[in-house]
Design an enzyme around this catalytic site. Structure first.
Site, PDB file in Angstrom:
ATOM      1  N   GLU A  33       0.837  -1.209   0.000  1.00 20.24           N
ATOM      2  CA  GLU A  33       0.000   0.000   0.000  1.00 20.24           C
ATOM      3  C   GLU A  33       0.866   1.251   0.000  1.00 20.24           C
ATOM      4  O   GLU A  33       1.851   1.333   0.737  1.00 20.24           O
ATOM      5  CB  GLU A  33      -0.888  -0.018   1.249  1.00 20.24           C
ATOM      6  CG  GLU A  33      -2.270   0.502   1.012  1.00 20.24           C
ATOM      7  CD  GLU A  33      -3.055  -0.355   0.030  1.00 20.24           C
ATOM      8  OE1 GLU A  33      -3.116   0.021  -1.155  1.00 20.24           O
ATOM      9  OE2 GLU A  33      -3.617  -1.385   0.443  1.00 20.24           O
ATOM     10  N   HIS A  34       0.472   2.194  -0.847  1.00 19.16           N
ATOM     11  CA  HIS A  34       1.219   3.448  -1.022  1.00 19.16           C
ATOM     12  C   HIS A  34       2.646   3.167  -1.492  1.00 19.16           C
ATOM     13  O   HIS A  34       3.578   3.881  -1.143  1.00 19.16           O
ATOM     14  CB  HIS A  34       1.206   4.285   0.266  1.00 19.16           C
ATOM     15  CG  HIS A  34      -0.152   4.869   0.551  1.00 19.16           C
ATOM     16  ND1 HIS A  34      -0.623   5.998  -0.062  1.00 19.16           N
ATOM     17  CD2 HIS A  34      -1.162   4.429   1.344  1.00 19.16           C
ATOM     18  CE1 HIS A  34      -1.852   6.260   0.356  1.00 19.16           C
ATOM     19  NE2 HIS A  34      -2.211   5.312   1.212  1.00 19.16           N
ATOM     20  N   THR A  35       2.775   2.116  -2.263  1.00 19.32           N
ATOM     21  CA  THR A  35       4.081   1.803  -2.854  1.00 19.32           C
ATOM     22  C   THR A  35       4.074   2.097  -4.350  1.00 19.32           C
ATOM     23  O   THR A  35       5.128   2.249  -4.944  1.00 19.32           O
ATOM     24  CB  THR A  35       4.430   0.311  -2.665  1.00 19.32           C
ATOM     25  OG1 THR A  35       3.275  -0.458  -2.998  1.00 19.32           O
ATOM     26  CG2 THR A  35       4.830  -0.003  -1.236  1.00 19.32           C
ATOM     27  N   ASP A  36       2.877   2.165  -4.970  1.00 19.43           N
ATOM     28  CA  ASP A  36       2.868   2.273  -6.447  1.00 19.43           C
ATOM     29  C   ASP A  36       3.549   3.552  -6.930  1.00 19.43           C
ATOM     30  O   ASP A  36       4.402   3.508  -7.804  1.00 19.43           O
ATOM     31  CB  ASP A  36       1.464   2.074  -7.055  1.00 19.43           C
ATOM     32  CG  ASP A  36       0.380   3.028  -6.606  1.00 19.43           C
ATOM     33  OD1 ASP A  36       0.619   3.825  -5.675  1.00 19.43           O
ATOM     34  OD2 ASP A  36      -0.723   2.973  -7.199  1.00 19.43           O
ATOM     35  N   GLY A 124     -17.978   4.685  -2.722  1.00 21.86           N
ATOM     36  CA  GLY A 124     -17.014   5.416  -1.886  1.00 21.86           C
ATOM     37  C   GLY A 124     -16.249   4.541  -0.909  1.00 21.86           C
ATOM     38  O   GLY A 124     -15.729   5.018   0.090  1.00 21.86           O
ATOM     39  N   GLY A 126     -13.533   2.760  -1.527  1.00 21.84           N
ATOM     40  CA  GLY A 126     -12.118   2.603  -1.825  1.00 21.84           C
ATOM     41  C   GLY A 126     -11.822   1.293  -2.535  1.00 21.84           C
ATOM     42  O   GLY A 126     -10.729   0.746  -2.417  1.00 21.84           O
ATOM     43  N   SER A 128     -12.207   1.164  -5.790  1.00 17.99           N
ATOM     44  CA  SER A 128     -11.885   1.648  -7.142  1.00 17.99           C
ATOM     45  C   SER A 128     -13.030   1.662  -8.132  1.00 17.99           C
ATOM     46  O   SER A 128     -12.883   1.232  -9.275  1.00 17.99           O
ATOM     47  CB  SER A 128     -10.738   0.835  -7.738  1.00 17.99           C
ATOM     48  OG  SER A 128      -9.572   1.179  -7.103  1.00 17.99           O
ATOM     49  N   SER A 129     -14.162   2.201  -7.704  1.00 12.61           N
ATOM     50  CA  SER A 129     -15.256   2.313  -8.666  1.00 12.61           C
ATOM     51  C   SER A 129     -14.886   3.265  -9.807  1.00 12.61           C
ATOM     52  O   SER A 129     -15.320   3.073 -10.943  1.00 12.61           O
ATOM     53  CB  SER A 129     -16.541   2.755  -7.982  1.00 12.61           C
ATOM     54  OG  SER A 129     -16.302   3.878  -7.187  1.00 12.61           O
ATOM     55  N   ASP A 174      -4.611   0.748  -9.302  1.00 12.19           N
ATOM     56  CA  ASP A 174      -6.037   0.442  -9.472  1.00 12.19           C
ATOM     57  C   ASP A 174      -6.366   0.105 -10.922  1.00 12.19           C
ATOM     58  O   ASP A 174      -7.032  -0.893 -11.206  1.00 12.19           O
ATOM     59  CB  ASP A 174      -6.898   1.638  -9.024  1.00 12.19           C
ATOM     60  CG  ASP A 174      -6.604   2.032  -7.585  1.00 12.19           C
ATOM     61  OD1 ASP A 174      -5.973   1.229  -6.878  1.00 12.19           O
ATOM     62  OD2 ASP A 174      -6.992   3.150  -7.189  1.00 12.19           O
TER      63      ASP A 174
HETATM   64  C1  GLA Z   1      -5.289   4.694  -4.133  1.00 12.31           C
HETATM   65  C2  GLA Z   1      -4.565   5.050  -5.430  1.00 12.31           C
HETATM   66  C3  GLA Z   1      -3.543   3.972  -5.791  1.00 12.31           C
HETATM   67  C4  GLA Z   1      -2.622   3.646  -4.607  1.00 12.31           C
HETATM   68  C5  GLA Z   1      -3.441   3.401  -3.333  1.00 12.31           C
HETATM   69  C6  GLA Z   1      -2.579   3.234  -2.122  1.00 12.31           C
HETATM   70  O1  GLA Z   1      -6.100   3.572  -4.328  1.00 12.31           O
HETATM   71  O2  GLA Z   1      -5.486   5.205  -6.485  1.00 12.31           O
HETATM   72  O3  GLA Z   1      -2.797   4.381  -6.932  1.00 12.31           O
HETATM   73  O4  GLA Z   1      -1.685   4.659  -4.409  1.00 12.31           O
HETATM   74  O5  GLA Z   1      -4.357   4.445  -3.093  1.00 12.31           O
HETATM   75  O6  GLA Z   1      -1.823   2.061  -2.201  1.00 12.31           O
END
Ligand code: GLA
Length: 387
Positions: A33-36, A124, A126, A128-129, A174
C-alpha cells in the site's frame, strides 16, 4: 446480468437494437500500500463485483449516458468532440476523461453513443469504482472502434485520465488491477517497470473478506497528495548521496544506513513505510507461492501497523475494524486496503468461522464507532471484458 443491462438500456432509450454489454471489476489490494507511486510493488486482485455498461454507437457526435446508481442525474449529454470536466456531470467526467486521453493520443473518435451503467461496487468504499468506470469506457472504445490498443497501454491511458482530467494524482495500481486482473489470481506488479506476474490464489479452508468501515474518505485526497510529496522530498534527500530513481529501489538495510540524510522525522517515517512495505510485498508473494498463508497473514498485519504508525493513513475506523479482526481466533491476516483514511479493510479468515467473524467484528465496531460496518466475501473476478 447481460440481459438485465439490455433491459435497462431498453427502458431508458426505448429500443435495444445493436447494444453491446461490458463488465469492469473493482479491485482489492492484498498488500503493498502506497508503494505504487514510490516505484515499488503491489499485490492486488480484481473482484467479481464491478461496473456493467450497455452501449450503442450513434451516427452523430452526441453522447448520452445514464447511471442506475445516480438516477437523479438522469441522462447526461455531451459532445464527443468537445470534452470538458463539468462539475454537474459528476460520474460522467470519468468517461470524458478517457475519451479525452484517447483523443490526445491520436484516436479521434467521431461517433457518439448511448450508454447505461450500473455498478455493484459499494459506493465510496475505496474499491476503485472510478478506475472500474475508466477501464469500462476505454475497453468499450477499443473494442467497438477496433483501435487495437494494447491492454497495458489502455491501463496507462486510464491513469492519465484520472491524473490530468479528473485531477487525482493516483498511482497505477487500481487501473492495472482492473485492466489486467485474472480469475483466482493476484498480480504482483512492479510499478517501476510494469513487469507483472500472476499468483494463483486457491484458498481451500480460508476466505477473503472485505470490511467496509462506511467512513467516507473525506479529506483523503489532500492527505494522499501530502504523502506523495513527503516521499518525493525524502527521495530527493536520499539522492544527495545515493543514485536511486525511487524509494522502491532500496532494501531495508540500505535505508537504515542512509536514513540520516532525511532531515525530518515525519519524512523519515513516510520513506521507511515505502521501503519496508515494498519489501514486505515481495516477501508476501513468495510466502503465498510456497503455500505459507500464515506467514502471508503476518505480513498483512505488519503492513497495517506500518500504515498506522509510520505512514499515518489509517484512522480510528480502520484501526478499530482491524484490531477487532486481530482479536478474533481464526483470523489469518488483517489490514486496511486502498488509500486509507476510511474505506475498506481486507481480512483472510478461516472459512468455517466466517459468520462468527462477521458477527464478532460487526458488534465490536458498532459499539465503538457508533454505526455499522459492512462485510463482503471477496471473489476474485476477471479483467474488463465484453460479456
Ligand atoms: C489509491 C490510489 C492507488 C494507490 C493506493 C494506495 O487507491 O489510487 O494508486 O496509491 O491508493 O496504495
Amino acid at each position: 446480468m447481460k440481459n438485465k443491462m439490455i433491459e435497462m438500456f431498453k427502458n431508458i432509450y426505448s429500443d435495444c437494437e445493436g447494444v453491446r454489454v461490458f463488465f469492469s471489476p473493482g479491485r482489492v489490494n492484498l498488500i503493498g500500500e502506497h508503494t505504487d507511486y514510490n516505484g515499488g510493488n503491489v499485490f492486488p486482485c480484481s473482484l467479481s463485483f464491478g461496473t456493467y455498461g450497455a452501449i450503442r454507437t450513434r451516427e452523430d457526435n452526441l453522447v448520452r449516458v445514464y447511471s442506475e446508481n445516480f438516477k437523479d442525474l438522469g441522462i447526461i449529454e455531451f459532445n464527443i468532440e468537445n470534452l470538458k470536466n463539468e462539475k454537474e456531470h459528476d460520474w460522467a467526467n470519468y468517461l470524458k476523461g478517457v475519451l479525452d486521453v484517447l483523443d490526445k493520443h491520436g484516436y479521434k473518435i467521431k461517433n457518439g453513443f448511448e450508454m447505461v451503467v450500473y455498478g455493484n461496487i459499494p459506493n465510496g468504499a475505496g474499491l476503485s469504482s472510478s478506475a472500474s468506470l475508466e477501464l469500462l469506457m476505454a475497453v468499450m472504445m477499443n473494442e467497438i472502434h477496433k483501435l487495437n490498443i494494447d491492454r497495458v497501454e489502455l491501463v496507462k491511458y486510464c491513469q492519465e485520465a484520472e491524473n490530468k482530467f479528473i485531477g487525482v494524482n493516483c498511482g497505477i495500481m487500481d487501473q492495472f488491477a482492473i485492466g489486467m486482473g485474472k480469475e483466482d489470481s493476484a498480480i504482483l506488479l512492479d510499478c517501476n517497470t510494469l513487469k507483472y506476474n500472476y499468483y494463483p490464489i486457491v484458498l481451500k479452508d480460508e476466505v477473503i473478506i472485505i470490511g467496509n468501515t462506511n467512513k467516507r474518505r473525506g479529506l483523503g485526497d489532500s492527505k494522499y497528495n501530502e504523502r506523495r510529496s513527503e516521499c518525493e522530498k525524502a527521495l530527493e534527500e536520499l539522492q544527495t548521496e545515493l543514485s536511486i530513481s525511487s524509494l522502491g529501489k532500496l532494501t531495508e538495510e540500505e535505508f537504515e544506513e542512509h536514513k540520516h540524510l532525511i532531515k525530518s522525522d515525519i519524512r523519515r517515517k513516510r520513506a521507511k513505510h515505502a521501503v519496508y512495505e515494498n519489501r514486505r510485498t515481495l516477501k508476501a508473494a513468495a510466502e503465498l507461492e510456497k503455500g505459507n498463508l500464515n506467514e502471508f497473514g503476518k505480513l498483512m498485519n505488519q503492513s497495517h501497523i506500518s500504515l498506522r504508525d509510520d505512514y499515518e493513513v489509517t484512522g480510528i475506523e480502520l484501526d478499530t475494524i482491524v484490531d477487532l479482526a486481530w482479536n478474533f481466533e481464526g483470523t489469518i491476516g488483517a489490514r486496511m486496503t486502498g488509500a486509507g483514511f476510511g474505506g475498506c479493510a481486507v481480512f483472510i479468515v478461516k472459512a468455517y468461522k466466517k459468520d462468527e467473524f462477521i458477527d464478532f467484528v460487526s458488534k465490536g465496531y458498532k459499539e465503538k464507532i457508533g454505526y455499522d460496518a459492512e462485510f463482503y466475501i471477496a471473489n476474485i473476478g476477471t479483467r474488463t471484458t465484453e460479456i
